[in-house]
Design an enzyme around this catalytic site. Structure first.
Site, PDB file in Angstrom:
ATOM      1  N   ASN A  76       7.454   0.136  -3.013  1.00 23.12           N
ATOM      2  CA  ASN A  76       6.490   0.987  -3.709  1.00 23.12           C
ATOM      3  C   ASN A  76       5.913   1.974  -2.684  1.00 23.12           C
ATOM      4  OD1 ASN A  76       4.389   2.111  -5.129  1.00 23.12           O
ATOM      5  ND2 ASN A  76       3.137   0.243  -5.176  1.00 23.12           N
ATOM      6  N   PHE A  77       6.274   3.245  -2.840  1.00 19.86           N
ATOM      7  CA  PHE A  77       5.824   4.268  -1.873  1.00 19.86           C
ATOM      8  C   PHE A  77       4.332   4.583  -2.014  1.00 19.86           C
ATOM      9  CE2 PHE A  77       9.876   6.894  -0.674  1.00 19.86           C
ATOM     10  CZ  PHE A  77      10.526   5.742  -0.294  1.00 19.86           C
ATOM     11  N   LYS A  78       3.748   4.264  -3.179  1.00 25.75           N
ATOM     12  CA  LYS A  78       2.364   4.673  -3.474  1.00 25.75           C
ATOM     13  C   LYS A  78       2.243   6.188  -3.257  1.00 25.75           C
ATOM     14  CE  LYS A  78       0.915   0.102  -2.045  1.00 25.75           C
ATOM     15  NZ  LYS A  78      -0.203  -0.777  -1.777  1.00 25.75           N
ATOM     16  N   HIS A 113       0.171  -2.063 -11.823  1.00 28.42           N
ATOM     17  CA  HIS A 113      -0.121  -2.273 -10.399  1.00 28.42           C
ATOM     18  C   HIS A 113      -1.635  -2.360 -10.200  1.00 28.42           C
ATOM     19  CE1 HIS A 113      -0.468  -1.586  -6.086  1.00 28.42           C
ATOM     20  NE2 HIS A 113       0.772  -2.036  -6.009  1.00 28.42           N
ATOM     21  N   GLU A 125      -3.605  -1.266  -8.023  1.00 27.71           N
ATOM     22  CA  GLU A 125      -4.322  -0.026  -7.677  1.00 27.71           C
ATOM     23  C   GLU A 125      -4.604   0.805  -8.922  1.00 27.71           C
ATOM     24  OE1 GLU A 125      -1.698   1.186  -4.529  1.00 27.71           O
ATOM     25  OE2 GLU A 125      -2.448  -0.472  -3.315  1.00 27.71           O
ATOM     26  N   GLU A 173       1.200 -10.297  -7.578  1.00 28.98           N
ATOM     27  CA  GLU A 173       0.634  -9.651  -6.391  1.00 28.98           C
ATOM     28  C   GLU A 173      -0.867  -9.929  -6.329  1.00 28.98           C
ATOM     29  OE1 GLU A 173       3.133  -6.086  -5.070  1.00 28.98           O
ATOM     30  OE2 GLU A 173       1.852  -5.367  -6.659  1.00 28.98           O
ATOM     31  N   GLY A 197      -1.965  -4.595   0.754  1.00 30.07           N
ATOM     32  CA  GLY A 197      -2.389  -3.587   1.727  1.00 30.07           C
ATOM     33  C   GLY A 197      -3.390  -4.097   2.749  1.00 30.07           C
ATOM     34  N   SER A 222       1.413  -7.703   1.277  1.00 28.16           N
ATOM     35  CA  SER A 222       1.596  -7.753   2.725  1.00 28.16           C
ATOM     36  C   SER A 222       2.886  -8.456   3.160  1.00 28.16           C
ATOM     37  CB  SER A 222       0.370  -8.372   3.398  1.00 28.16           C
ATOM     38  OG  SER A 222      -0.775  -7.571   3.141  1.00 28.16           O
TER      39      SER A 222
HETATM   40  C1  PEP Z   1       2.216  -3.155  -3.374  1.00 30.75           C
HETATM   41  O1  PEP Z   1       1.773  -2.011  -3.345  1.00 30.75           O
HETATM   42  O2  PEP Z   1       2.747  -3.573  -4.404  1.00 30.75           O
HETATM   43  C2  PEP Z   1       2.070  -3.994  -2.173  1.00 30.75           C
HETATM   44  C3  PEP Z   1       2.439  -5.232  -2.245  1.00 30.75           C
HETATM   45  O3  PEP Z   1       1.549  -3.394  -1.038  1.00 30.75           O
HETATM   46  P1  PEP Z   1       1.552  -4.036   0.460  1.00 30.75           P
HETATM   47  O4  PEP Z   1       2.957  -4.498   0.735  1.00 30.75           O
HETATM   48  O5  PEP Z   1       1.146  -2.892   1.325  1.00 30.75           O
HETATM   49  O6  PEP Z   1       0.592  -5.161   0.464  1.00 30.75           O
END
Ligand code: PEP
Length: 236
Positions: free
Chosen positions: A6-8, A90, A92, A159, A165, A195
Site C-alpha cells: 500500500n503506497f498510501k 483501510h 487511515e 490490521e 505505521g 509494521s
Molecule cells: C498499511 O498501510 O496497511 C500498513 C500496514 O502500514 P505499515 O506497514 O506502514 O504499518
C-alpha cells in the site's frame, strides 16, 4: 502467499512506473508464483503490462461509475486503466477521513457487483486491544457485519490500528490468536498488516492462518519489497 503493498500518499507517477516495472521483472526472472498486489496513489494508476500474478489496485474509489463527487474517483476512471482491484476500509480512511461503516458497505457492494478483487481491512484501536481478546474479536467482526464474506474475490486484511505505521508489529502470539479466532468466520484469504518488514516477515508468514501480508512503509523501497517477495517464495 499474498504480498501486498500500500503506497498510501507516496511515490510519483514516474517512480510508481519504475517500481511496477522492477517488481514485474523480478517476478518473471525469479519465477515467483505468489500473488503480488500493489496499490499506488490514484494519480499514478495506469494500464501497466503485468505478469499474471501481479495486480494493480486503487486505494480508494467512490461507489459510482461517474458523477458529482469532488475529489473522488469512480469505476469509469478505473476502467480506463483496466484496474479491477480495490482496497476498502483501510484504518487511515476510517479514522482520518472519517469513513463510516455505512459508506464502506456501499463501496463493498458496488465494487463486488462489478467483480473487483477487494482487499477489505479491519482492525481494532489500542483501547480495544487493551480490553482483551473477546473485545478485539467483537470489534473486528462488527466491521464485517454487513459484508458478504462468501464473495469469491474477497481478501481480508487484519490490521490492528496501533500497529500501522508505528514500527511496532503485533506479537506472534497476538496475530496467531486473533487470526485463529477470525478464521472461524472468515474463509477468504486472511492477511496480517501492521509494521511488517523484511526483519519480521518470515516469522509472520509462518503463523497459522496468515495467508499473506499487507505492507505500507517497508514496501515503498523496491529493494525491500523484492526481499519480501523472495522471503515469501522461500517459505513454500
Ligand atoms: C498499511 O498501510 O496497511 C500498513 C500496514 O502500514 P505499515 O506497514 O506502514 O504499518
Amino acid at each position: 502467499v499474498i504480498i501486498a503493498s500500500n503506497f498510501k500518499t507516496n511515490h510519483t507517477r514516474e517512480s510508481t512506473k519504475e517500481f511496477v516495472q522492477t517488481v514485474s521483472d523480478f517476478v518473471d526472472l525469479q519465477d515467483i508464483k505468489d500473488e503480488v498486489l500493489i496499490f499506488p496513489s490514484a494519480p499514478s494508476l495506469d494500464a501497466f503490462v503485468l505478469p499474471s500474478n501481479v495486480s494493480i489496485g486503487a486505494q480508494n474509489a467512490y461507489p459510482v461509475k461517474s458523477g458529482s463527487f469532488t475529489g473522488e474517483i469512480g469505476s469509469q476512471q478505473l476502467d480506463e486503466f483496466g484496474v479491477k482491484m480495490l482496497l476498502i476500509g483501510h484504518s487511515e480512511r476510517r479514522h482520518i477521513l472519517k469513513e463510516s461503516n455505512a459508506l464502506i458497505e456501499q463501496k463493498y457492494n458496488f465494487y463486488k457487483e462489478l467483480g473487483y478483487k477487494i482487499v477489505f481491512c479491519i482492525g481494532e484501536p489500542l483501547e480495544v486491544r487493551e480490553k482483551g481478546i473477546q473485545e478485539v474479536i467483537d470489534y473486528n467482526l462488527a466491521q464485517l457485519e454487513n459484508i458478504d464474506l462468501g464473495y469469491e474475490h474477497l481478501i481480508i486484511a487484519y490490521e490492528p490500528v496501533w500497529a500501522i505505521g508505528t514500527g511496532v508489529s503485533a506479537t506472534k502470539q497476538q496475530i496467531e490468536q486473533t487470526h485463529q479466532i477470525l478464521r472461524q468466520s472468515i474463509k477468504a484469504p486472511l492477511l496480517y498488516g501492521g509494521s511488517v518488514k523484511v526483519a519480521n516477515l518470515k516469522e509472520i508468514l509462518s503463523i497459522p492462518n496468515v495467508d499473506g501480508v499487507l505492507v505500507g512503509t517497508a514496501s515503498w523501497n523496491v529493494e525491500e519489497f523484492q526481499k519480501m517477495i523472495a522471503i515469501a517464495k522461500e517459505m513454500k
